[in-house]
Structure formats: structure tokens, C-alpha cells
Design a protein around this motif. Structure first.
Motif, short mmCIF file in Angstrom:
data_model
loop_
_atom_site.label_atom_id
_atom_site.label_comp_id
_atom_site.label_asym_id
_atom_site.label_seq_id
_atom_site.Cartn_x
_atom_site.Cartn_y
_atom_site.Cartn_z
N LEU A 43 4.99 8.36 1.34
CA LEU A 43 5.77 9.34 0.58
C LEU A 43 5.27 10.75 0.90
N ALA A 44 6.16 11.61 1.32
CA ALA A 44 5.81 12.97 1.69
C ALA A 44 6.41 13.96 0.71
N ILE A 45 5.63 14.98 0.35
CA ILE A 45 6.10 16.02 -0.56
C ILE A 45 6.01 17.36 0.15
N THR A 46 7.14 17.99 0.37
CA THR A 46 7.18 19.30 1.01
C THR A 46 8.42 20.05 0.54
N HIS A 47 8.22 21.16 -0.11
CA HIS A 47 9.36 21.91 -0.62
C HIS A 47 10.24 22.42 0.52
N SER A 48 9.60 22.94 1.58
CA SER A 48 10.35 23.55 2.68
C SER A 48 11.01 22.51 3.57
N GLY A 49 10.48 21.28 3.59
CA GLY A 49 11.01 20.25 4.47
C GLY A 49 10.62 20.42 5.91
N ALA A 92 -3.61 9.65 -2.09
CA ALA A 92 -3.02 10.93 -1.72
C ALA A 92 -3.94 11.61 -0.70
N HIS A 93 -3.37 12.00 0.42
CA HIS A 93 -4.16 12.58 1.51
C HIS A 93 -3.88 14.08 1.63
N ALA A 94 -4.94 14.89 1.48
CA ALA A 94 -4.80 16.33 1.64
C ALA A 94 -5.18 16.75 3.05
N ASP A 95 -6.10 16.00 3.67
CA ASP A 95 -6.53 16.30 5.03
C ASP A 95 -5.48 15.77 6.01
N ARG A 105 0.85 -1.18 0.00
CA ARG A 105 0.00 0.00 0.00
C ARG A 105 0.89 1.23 0.00
N ILE A 106 0.43 2.30 -0.66
CA ILE A 106 1.21 3.54 -0.76
C ILE A 106 0.34 4.71 -0.32
N ASP A 107 0.82 5.47 0.66
CA ASP A 107 0.16 6.70 1.09
C ASP A 107 1.04 7.89 0.69
N VAL A 108 0.42 8.94 0.16
CA VAL A 108 1.15 10.14 -0.25
C VAL A 108 0.62 11.33 0.53
N TYR A 109 1.53 12.12 1.12
CA TYR A 109 1.14 13.27 1.92
C TYR A 109 1.67 14.56 1.29
N GLY A 110 0.83 15.57 1.25
CA GLY A 110 1.24 16.88 0.74
C GLY A 110 0.15 17.89 1.04
N ILE A 111 0.53 19.14 1.17
CA ILE A 111 -0.42 20.22 1.46
C ILE A 111 -0.32 21.26 0.34
#
Length: 310
Positions: A209-215, A188-191, A159-165
Motif C-alpha cells: 500500500l502506497a501513500i502519496t498525495h502528489s501521485g 510501514a517503511h520510511a526508508d 503480509r502488508i507493506d506500507v510505503y510513504g515519505i
């Protein structure tokens, strides 16, 4: 696997991992763009000077560069190391190589910021140049070893979960829908609350997997930390590999960014490089799972075919 045991294994891996090779000359500008916001003002002056005039700086001794930038020799050496070079001598060699590339037309000049009174013709030209440079910088700086490890984890994931705002969530949705179309279970979870409650259910064999430019986006770091603690393999796509997100990422994929300005915020400048990394991940996974991915993709095309006008 408990979080303490996983962290112990991770610490051992870090200690035994060979030191990364210095960045290629073409990646120097990308390194400066990525790390400059985290540097002291004096280190920023050194980094920006070498990136803007590699030929001139390549001819300077450490003392000469310190005098030119109004800093100290120690600051020059620290900046060299932060940019990924063992010392100033190695940085000078990279600067000389970068200058030769520029002279041969291999490294385009940096364009000016978009102004409020620019014509649309100028806006198109400047944005196109920035996007091209951002993609080139990301490709030059991307750690292929880390990319291959991330691809392997995704390809075999239960299973793959993706996090990003915000804009990063849009990139995450793009990855999730691509993976779904080749037969993988991806969401992909926005909440942020939903992301954490889902992360609690992750275990060994899953990938977060997390996506965040600022880290340092808390709503992205938190679910990744929870997934990490529950034994999932964790991946971070970020423009700040030294950010807080790195503490909970087994694999880090670094993105570059175009220069921010009043009319070009970070969300715009980071999206292009994030999408490149996402596409690299997807293609890599599709290649590894081709026997199942190809028919799954074909079936998804057929399922939607009647919705498209001939």
C-alpha cells in the motif's frame, strides 16, 4: 505471477470494467480541488468558475460558459469530461443540484485563506472549516467499490507493506500499528531503500500500500512497482488518481485536499483526508476479521494497561 502477465490481466480488466458513474454534485468541489493542478490554465478557469458559482453556471449554455470564462466551447466540454461527466449537459444538471444543496444549507461556503495577521480565534475557525470540508469532500468522492476491494485484500493478506515519505509516512505508520494490533503482519517503511528491498520479497497473497498525495513521489512509486512486478496486490492512496502511481496500483483510493496556502502546505492539507481513508480501511478489515481481531485488540489493551495511570 510475472509482471507481463499481471499487466495483461489488468489491461483486460480495465477494458471490460464499466464506465464509472459521474460524481455526485457534492463531490464536484472535491474533483475541482484534486484535478485543478493538472489542468491547463483555460480548463482551470472553467473548473474554478463552475465550483465557485454553480447556480449561475447552471443557467448558462456551453457557449455562455465559454464566453464567461474567456475560453472555447471545446474547452468547456473537455473540462466537463475531465471532471467525470459525459458532457456539459450532465455537468449543468450536477451544478443545478449543487446550487440547490447550497441554498438549503447543505454545502458550506469556502473559507478564506489563513493570513499571517489572523488571530488565533480566526485560525481555529478557518482550520476547523477546512478540515470539515476536506473530510466531506473525501467521503463524497471515495469509490466504495475500490475501498471494499482494498479491504478484502488487506483482510486476507499474508503480509502488508506500507510505503510513504514525510507526512504520508506518518499516516502509513498509523495504519500499520492499527493492523498490527488486530493480529495482521504489517510494516510501514520510511526508508526508500529498505522499502524496495522488502518489496522484492513480496509475492501473490501479499499487499503493498502506497501513500502519496502528489501521485508522483519516486521513493513511493518505486517500491510499489517492485511489489506489483512480484505479484503482490497493490493499493494507492493518492490525491492524484491520474498520477504515475496509478500504473502500478490494482486499487486506487482518491483523497481530497484543502486549499494550499503559504501557511498551509500540501502536507497539512492532505493528511486529514489520508487519515480518513486509513481509518475506513482499518474498520473494514476489523469487521471482516472480527473473530480474530477482537481478541487480538483486547490482548493489546491488556498488555499496555499497567502503563496507564488509573
Amino acid at each position: 505471477m510475472s509482471s507481463s502477465l499481471k499487466e495483461t490481466f489488468k489491461d483486460v480488466a480495465v477494458e471490460t470494467r464499466p464506465a464509472p458513474a459521474p460524481p455526485a454534485p457534492a463531490a464536484l468541489a472535491a474533483k475541482v480541488r484534486t484535478l485543478a493542478p493538472t489542468m491547463t490554465r483555460s480548463m482551470q478557469r472553467v473548473a474554478e468558475t463552475v465550483a465557485s458559482d454553480p447556480a449561475g453556471c447552471a443557467a448558462l449554455t456551453v457557449t455562455g460558459l465559454a464566453e464567461r470564462t474567456g475560453t472555447s466551447e471545446a474547452t468547456v466540454v473537455r473540462t466537463s469530461r475531465l471532471l467525470g461527466y459525459p458532457g456539459y449537459r450532465d455537468l449543468r444538471l450536477a451544478l443545478a443540484a449543487l446550487a440547490a444543496q447550497q441554498a438549503a444549507g447543505g454545502a458550506p461556503a469556502v473559507t478564506a485563506d489563513i493570513a499571517v495577521d489572523d488571530s488565533l480565534v480566526d485560525v481555529v475557525a478557518k482550520l476547523a472549516q477546512e478540515e470539515q470540508q476536506c473530510l466531506a469532500d473525501t467521503a463524497a468522492a471515495l469509490d466504495v467499490t475500490q475501498l471494499e476491494a482494498a479491504v478484502a485484500a488487506l483482510a486476507s493478506a499474508r503480509r502488508i507493506d506500507v510505503y510513504g515519505i514525510g507526512a504520508s509516512n506518518l499516516v502509513g505508520q498509523d495504519l500499520a500499528q492499527k493492523l498490527l494490533r488486530i493480529g495482521l503482519i504489517a510494516h510501514a517503511h520510511a526508508d526508500p531503500h529498505l522499502a524496495v528491498t522488502n518489496a522484492v520479497q513480496m509475492r501473490t497473497g501479499d499487499v503493498a500500500l502506497a501513500i502519496t498525495h502528489s501521485g508522483r513521489t519516486t521513493d513511493v512509486i518505486e517500491p510499489l512497482r517492485v511489489a506489483f512486478d512480484h505479484g503482490a496486490t497493490t493499493i494507492a492512496i493518492t490525491g492524484r488518481p491520474d498520477g504515475e502511481i496509478a500504473a502500478y496500483a490494482d486499487h486506487i483510493l482518491t483523497t481530497s485536499t484543502a486549499r494550499e496556502s503559504e501557511l498551509r502546505p500540501a502536507a497539512m492539507s492532505s493528511r486529514t483526508s489520508q487519515l480518513l481513508v486509513v481509518d475506513c480501511l482499518f474498520i473494514g478489515v476489523a469487521q471482516r476479521t472480527y473473530e480474530t481481531a477482537a481478541p487480538a485488540l483486547s490482548a493489546s489493551y491488556e498488555a499496555l494497561a499497567h502503563r496507564h495511570q488509573p
